[in-house]
Design an enzyme around this catalytic site. Structure first.
Site, mmCIF file in Angstrom:
data_model
loop_
_atom_site.group_PDB
_atom_site.id
_atom_site.type_symbol
_atom_site.label_atom_id
_atom_site.label_comp_id
_atom_site.label_asym_id
_atom_site.label_seq_id
_atom_site.Cartn_x
_atom_site.Cartn_y
_atom_site.Cartn_z
ATOM 1 N N GLY A 12 0.367 6.067 3.841
ATOM 2 C CA GLY A 12 0.232 6.751 5.134
ATOM 3 C C GLY A 12 -0.053 5.839 6.309
ATOM 4 N N SER A 13 0.304 4.544 6.173
ATOM 5 C CA SER A 13 0.024 3.649 7.315
ATOM 6 C C SER A 13 0.882 4.030 8.517
ATOM 7 C CB SER A 13 0.207 2.179 6.929
ATOM 8 O OG SER A 13 1.541 1.895 6.618
ATOM 9 N N ASN A 14 2.099 4.511 8.272
ATOM 10 C CA ASN A 14 2.918 4.968 9.409
ATOM 11 C C ASN A 14 2.333 6.224 10.032
ATOM 12 O OD1 ASN A 14 5.590 3.459 10.005
ATOM 13 N ND2 ASN A 14 5.391 3.406 7.775
ATOM 14 N N LEU A 84 8.394 11.380 -0.287
ATOM 15 C CA LEU A 84 9.358 11.087 -1.342
ATOM 16 C C LEU A 84 10.152 12.273 -1.888
ATOM 17 C CD1 LEU A 84 7.389 8.344 -3.314
ATOM 18 C CD2 LEU A 84 9.192 8.065 -1.604
ATOM 19 N N ASN A 101 13.345 11.093 9.424
ATOM 20 C CA ASN A 101 12.795 10.264 8.352
ATOM 21 C C ASN A 101 12.914 8.796 8.758
ATOM 22 O OD1 ASN A 101 11.923 9.567 5.635
ATOM 23 N ND2 ASN A 101 14.064 9.026 5.214
ATOM 24 N N HIS A 103 13.533 5.068 7.020
ATOM 25 C CA HIS A 103 13.908 4.392 5.771
ATOM 26 C C HIS A 103 13.815 2.885 6.001
ATOM 27 C CE1 HIS A 103 15.714 4.162 1.821
ATOM 28 N NE2 HIS A 103 16.385 3.126 2.282
ATOM 29 N N ASP A 144 18.990 10.246 2.695
ATOM 30 C CA ASP A 144 19.224 9.053 3.531
ATOM 31 C C ASP A 144 20.606 9.021 4.184
ATOM 32 O OD1 ASP A 144 16.683 8.130 2.831
ATOM 33 O OD2 ASP A 144 17.434 7.051 1.088
ATOM 34 N N GLU A 173 8.453 -0.954 11.713
ATOM 35 C CA GLU A 173 8.112 0.481 11.648
ATOM 36 C C GLU A 173 6.981 0.803 12.614
ATOM 37 O OE1 GLU A 173 9.380 1.508 7.090
ATOM 38 O OE2 GLU A 173 7.279 1.129 7.450
HETATM 39 C C1 GRF Z 1 7.601 2.893 4.707
HETATM 40 O O1 GRF Z 1 8.135 1.632 4.452
HETATM 41 C C2 GRF Z 1 8.697 3.872 5.058
HETATM 42 O O2 GRF Z 1 9.783 3.289 5.697
HETATM 43 C C3 GRF Z 1 9.136 4.368 3.726
HETATM 44 O O3 GRF Z 1 7.959 4.421 2.949
HETATM 45 C C4 GRF Z 1 7.009 3.502 3.457
HETATM 46 C C5 GRF Z 1 5.753 4.270 3.717
HETATM 47 O O4 GRF Z 1 4.656 3.445 4.007
HETATM 48 N N1 GRF Z 1 9.881 5.596 3.856
HETATM 49 P P1 GRF Z 1 3.323 4.103 4.527
HETATM 50 O O5 GRF Z 1 2.937 5.207 3.539
HETATM 51 O O6 GRF Z 1 3.574 4.665 5.886
HETATM 52 O O7 GRF Z 1 2.299 3.021 4.554
#
Ligand code: GRF
Length: 185
Positions: A12-14, A84, A101, A103, A144, A173
């Site tokens: 969940g870092s994004n 996922l 999404n 990717h 995708d 990202e």
């Molecule tokens: C990211 O690299 C994203 O592109 C992919 O899964 C990863 C998720 O990383 N779909 P995080 O959970 O946001 O750290």
């Protein structure tokens, strides 16, 4: 006021980066982070951010419960950030061009079933690709394959390991995903 609902299955870092980016913006709200993994690390991040974390089962995902929830919330944008599961058709139809999404490759390269996380970066190194990057795209019924909204590239050096590629792609990202979301609102 714009409502963004984030789905995440892992670290969940994004998700955290996106929510932090909009923290000073009172016009953007995050009602919750949804996850199909009860113990994903994103839960810890959600608690820290003060955003409700909502776990759901595969059954709720498929039987219309989550669709009903999304309709009730009236989300302006649904963001899959490291999520996922494949999105069921009824959810895609109910939110046309509102589900996006990210990717971690330059689609159409290294996309599709089984291509997630380190598998993607390992494939990039195994193929001796000279570049990788991110693809932010609309979600359609094929994994995708939805229309691409934005891509950014990074060089892959012959000495780069999959971990190096992952690190560089993550940086892209964090830099671009919130800005692309902002441009779509
Ligand atoms: C990211 O690299 C994203 O592109 C992919 O899964 C990863 C998720 O990383 N779909 P995080 O959970 O946001 O750290």
């Amino acid at each position: 006021m714009k409502k963004i609902i984030i789905f995440a299955s892992g670290s969940g870092s994004n998700a955290e980066n996106i929510i932090s980016y909009f923290s000073a913006n009172k016009e953007v709200v995050f009602p919750c982070i949804l996850s199909n993994k009860a113990d994903a690390y994103v839960k810890v991040r959600a608690e820290k951010l003060g955003v409700p974390f909502k776990y759901f089962t595969k059954e709720e995902w498929k039987n219309g419960d989550i669709l009903r929830f999304l309709k009730e919330e009236n989300a302006d944008l649904i963001v899959l950030a490291g999520f996922l599961l494949k999105v069921p058709e009824d959810i895609i139809k109910a939110f046309p061009n509102k589900i996006i999404n990210i990717h971690p490759s330059l689609l159409p390269k290294h996309g599709g079933k089984g291509m997630y996380g380190m598998h993607v970066h390992e494939a990039v190194v195994a193929d001796k690709d000279k570049e990788s990057g991110i693809s932010i795209h609309y979600v359609n019924e094929n994994l995708d394959e939805g229309a691409i909204i934005f891509q950014a590239k990074v060089e892959v050096k012959p000495t780069d390991t999959p971990e190096d590629v992952a690190h560089n792609v993550h940086a892209l990202e964090y830099e671009y995903f919130p800005k692309v979301i902002e441009s779509l609102l």
